[in-house]
Design a protein around this motif. Structure first.
Motif, short mmCIF file in Angstrom:
data_model
loop_
_atom_site.label_atom_id
_atom_site.label_comp_id
_atom_site.label_asym_id
_atom_site.label_seq_id
_atom_site.Cartn_x
_atom_site.Cartn_y
_atom_site.Cartn_z
N HIS A 55 1.03 -1.35 0.09
CA HIS A 55 -0.13 -0.02 -0.03
C HIS A 55 0.90 1.26 0.03
CE1 HIS A 55 -3.12 2.98 1.10
NE2 HIS A 55 -4.06 1.92 0.70
N GLU A 56 0.51 2.18 -0.91
CA GLU A 56 1.33 3.38 -1.11
C GLU A 56 1.58 4.23 0.45
OE1 GLU A 56 -2.36 6.11 -2.65
OE2 GLU A 56 -0.54 5.91 -3.89
N LEU A 57 0.31 4.20 1.29
CA LEU A 57 0.64 4.90 2.36
C LEU A 57 1.57 4.33 3.30
CD1 LEU A 57 -3.27 6.07 3.07
CD2 LEU A 57 -1.42 7.41 2.27
N ALA A 58 1.54 2.97 3.52
CA ALA A 58 2.43 2.22 4.39
C ALA A 58 4.12 2.37 3.77
CB ALA A 58 2.21 0.80 4.46
N VAL A 59 4.40 2.36 2.38
CA VAL A 59 5.56 2.61 1.72
C VAL A 59 5.79 4.20 2.09
CG1 VAL A 59 6.88 2.72 -0.24
CG2 VAL A 59 5.08 0.99 -0.10
N GLU A 60 5.18 4.97 2.13
CA GLU A 60 5.34 6.44 2.42
C GLU A 60 5.91 6.53 3.84
OE1 GLU A 60 3.21 10.90 2.40
OE2 GLU A 60 2.20 9.05 1.63
N ASP A 61 5.11 6.08 4.77
CA ASP A 61 5.53 6.07 6.24
C ASP A 61 6.82 5.49 6.22
OD1 ASP A 61 3.23 7.38 6.79
OD2 ASP A 61 2.21 5.46 7.65
N ALA A 62 7.26 4.30 5.80
CA ALA A 62 8.44 3.74 5.73
C ALA A 62 9.50 4.45 5.30
CB ALA A 62 8.48 2.35 5.19
N GLN A 63 9.20 5.27 4.20
CA GLN A 63 10.46 6.04 3.67
C GLN A 63 10.56 7.23 4.53
OE1 GLN A 63 8.71 6.44 -0.51
NE2 GLN A 63 10.20 5.15 -1.17
N THR A 64 9.29 7.70 5.16
CA THR A 64 9.53 9.16 5.71
C THR A 64 10.18 8.78 7.09
OG1 THR A 64 7.53 9.99 4.94
CG2 THR A 64 8.42 11.03 6.88
N GLY A 65 10.01 7.82 7.65
CA GLY A 65 10.52 7.17 9.07
C GLY A 65 9.88 8.28 10.20
N HIS A 66 10.68 7.94 11.33
CA HIS A 66 10.29 8.66 12.59
C HIS A 66 8.79 8.43 12.68
CE1 HIS A 66 14.51 10.22 12.71
NE2 HIS A 66 14.17 10.53 11.27
N GLN A 67 8.36 7.34 12.65
CA GLN A 67 6.77 7.22 12.84
C GLN A 67 6.66 6.49 14.45
OE1 GLN A 67 4.25 7.76 10.56
NE2 GLN A 67 6.05 8.56 9.23
N ARG A 68 5.37 7.02 14.99
CA ARG A 68 5.28 6.29 16.28
C ARG A 68 4.85 4.96 15.97
NH1 ARG A 68 -0.14 5.98 18.32
NH2 ARG A 68 0.62 6.95 20.22
N PRO A 69 5.19 3.94 17.26
CA PRO A 69 5.06 2.61 17.01
C PRO A 69 3.40 2.29 16.71
CG PRO A 69 6.32 2.90 18.80
CD PRO A 69 6.04 4.35 18.16
N LYS A 70 3.35 1.30 15.90
CA LYS A 70 1.70 1.02 15.23
C LYS A 70 1.68 -0.23 14.68
CE LYS A 70 2.06 4.21 11.09
NZ LYS A 70 1.72 5.23 10.40
N ILE A 71 0.46 -0.69 14.30
CA ILE A 71 0.24 -1.64 13.56
C ILE A 71 -0.94 -1.45 12.70
CG2 ILE A 71 -0.24 -4.16 13.23
CD1 ILE A 71 1.14 -4.64 15.90
N GLU A 72 -1.10 -1.05 11.44
CA GLU A 72 -2.11 -0.92 10.56
C GLU A 72 -2.39 -1.88 9.60
OE1 GLU A 72 -0.71 2.86 8.88
OE2 GLU A 72 -1.64 4.05 10.52
N GLU A 73 -3.63 -2.04 9.24
CA GLU A 73 -4.08 -3.07 8.48
C GLU A 73 -4.52 -2.38 7.20
OE1 GLU A 73 -7.27 -6.91 8.52
OE2 GLU A 73 -7.43 -5.48 10.20
N TYR A 74 -4.05 -2.98 6.07
CA TYR A 74 -4.40 -2.45 4.96
C TYR A 74 -5.08 -3.64 4.10
CZ TYR A 74 -1.88 1.62 5.64
OH TYR A 74 -1.29 2.97 6.46
N GLY A 75 -6.26 -3.84 4.05
CA GLY A 75 -6.98 -4.94 3.21
C GLY A 75 -6.39 -6.36 3.95
N ASP A 76 -5.62 -7.05 3.19
CA ASP A 76 -5.39 -8.24 3.78
C ASP A 76 -4.16 -8.41 4.26
OD1 ASP A 76 -4.41 -8.10 1.14
OD2 ASP A 76 -4.86 -10.27 0.83
#
Length: 325
Positions: A55-76
């Motif tokens: 998912h493009e939003l997950a990839v964007e978070d990974a590329q940006t970095g410095h995210q708070r700990p989280k677990i997000e569900e994108y479809g399956d």
């Protein structure tokens, strides 16, 4: 940088896979691919995102970095943000980030700013084929569990530092040492708050991986994720308890400083009283009046000295008995 890439089927390793040959194993029944990256180059993550359909939003978070700990569900699929913690030579926290993409037939882990690798985690998974047979969900559990377990030595080191500071509080080394202790306590409190920010959100996120509304990809692994939740709960409670101990230690240290200042004030007051009586008598008889009693008395001078000495001895004994001197 690509660290490892391998295909697994029913708990057994099939083969190491080249990064450009992922499609050869994606359609194999009950198989999945585990790719590990470290500080990826600009084009590596987008390439794998296209290969796995991330998912493009997950990839964007990974590329940006410095995210708070989280677990997000994108479809399956699931996207996890975890943080590693290490201590440098000066005792400061070095925080790294691990992003984990999990799908039905792939696991992609991306770690940044970390020195500790995950080779031991891969070996552990390969030693437990009956659990690795659960697929990507077990790999995700193994990664989260390993990162959480690495928090415990950090907490133990911070706890040992707190014990040392508590011992130093009751050492009488002056106001400069007390100020240094307060600075060290605040530094320790800051690091514990930082640990709390890394663990409390993760505890909340992991709680969604077991129970009636857990993601389908976690089927069969609920008990293991609940165990991770229990570990995080212990960590968060330990952090909260030590933060309270630090607050108490700061209050005790400030109270001891006040007591020390009070002792100094008593001593100064006692010495002032010892000098005040002779000064008062000398001041009276030093006035330029002609009719001062006993002014022409032959024993006036030694009598005044005797009175001064007697009063000072009496005051000194009283102050000594009261603990002021």
């Amino acid at each position: 940088m690509l660290m490892n890439c391998a295909a697994y089927q029913k708990g057994r390793k099939l083969a190491d896979v080249a990064i450009d040959n992922l499609n050869a194993y994606r359609d194999v029944p009950d198989a999945f691919i585990w790719v590990a990256l470290k500080d990826p180059e600009p084009g590596e993550l987008p390439h794998l995102a296209q290969q796995f359909g991330l998912h493009e939003l997950a990839v964007e978070d990974a590329q940006t970095g410095h995210q708070r700990p989280k677990i997000e569900e994108y479809g399956d699929s699931l996207f996890c943000v975890l943080h590693t913690v290490e201590l440098d030579a000066e005792g400061e926290l070095v925080v790294g980030e691990v992003d984990v993409f999990v799908g039905s037939n792939y696991v992609l882990s991306v770690r940044n700013r970390t020195t500790q690798g995950f080779t031991d985690i891969r070996k552990r998974c390969e030693r437990e084929p009956h659990l690795l047979a659960f697929g990507p969900a077990f790999v995700m559990y193994a990664l989260i569990d390993a990162i959480v377990d690495r928090y415990f030595p950090i907490l133990e080191a911070l706890g040992a530092e707190l014990d040392e500071l508590e011992e130093r509080i009751f050492e009488r080394n002056g106001s400069a040492a007390s100020r240094e202790i307060i600075e060290d306590l605040y530094s320790l409190k800051r690091r514990l708050v930082q640990m709390h920010h890394l663990t409390a959100p993760l505890q909340e996120a992991v709680s969604k991986l077991y129970g009636g509304r857990s993601p389908g990809i976690c089927a069969g692994m609920e008990d293991y994720f609940r165990d991770v939740y229990d570990h995080l709960q212990r960590i968060v409670k330990t952090i909260d308890a030590r933060r309270e101990m630090i607050a108490t230690a700061i209050q005790v240290n400030l109270a001891l400083i006040s007591l020390a200042e009070s002792e100094v004030t008593k001593r100064l007051g006692s010495f002032a009283a010892l000098f005040a009586v002779p000064t008062m008598i000398a001041g009276i008889y030093g006035m330029n009046f002609h009719r001062i009693p006993e002014l022409d008395w032959a024993y006036g001078y030694p009598a005044c000295l005797g009175v001064m000495l007697s009063v000072d001895v009496f005051l000194w004994r009283r102050f000594r008995k009261a603990g002021w001197l």
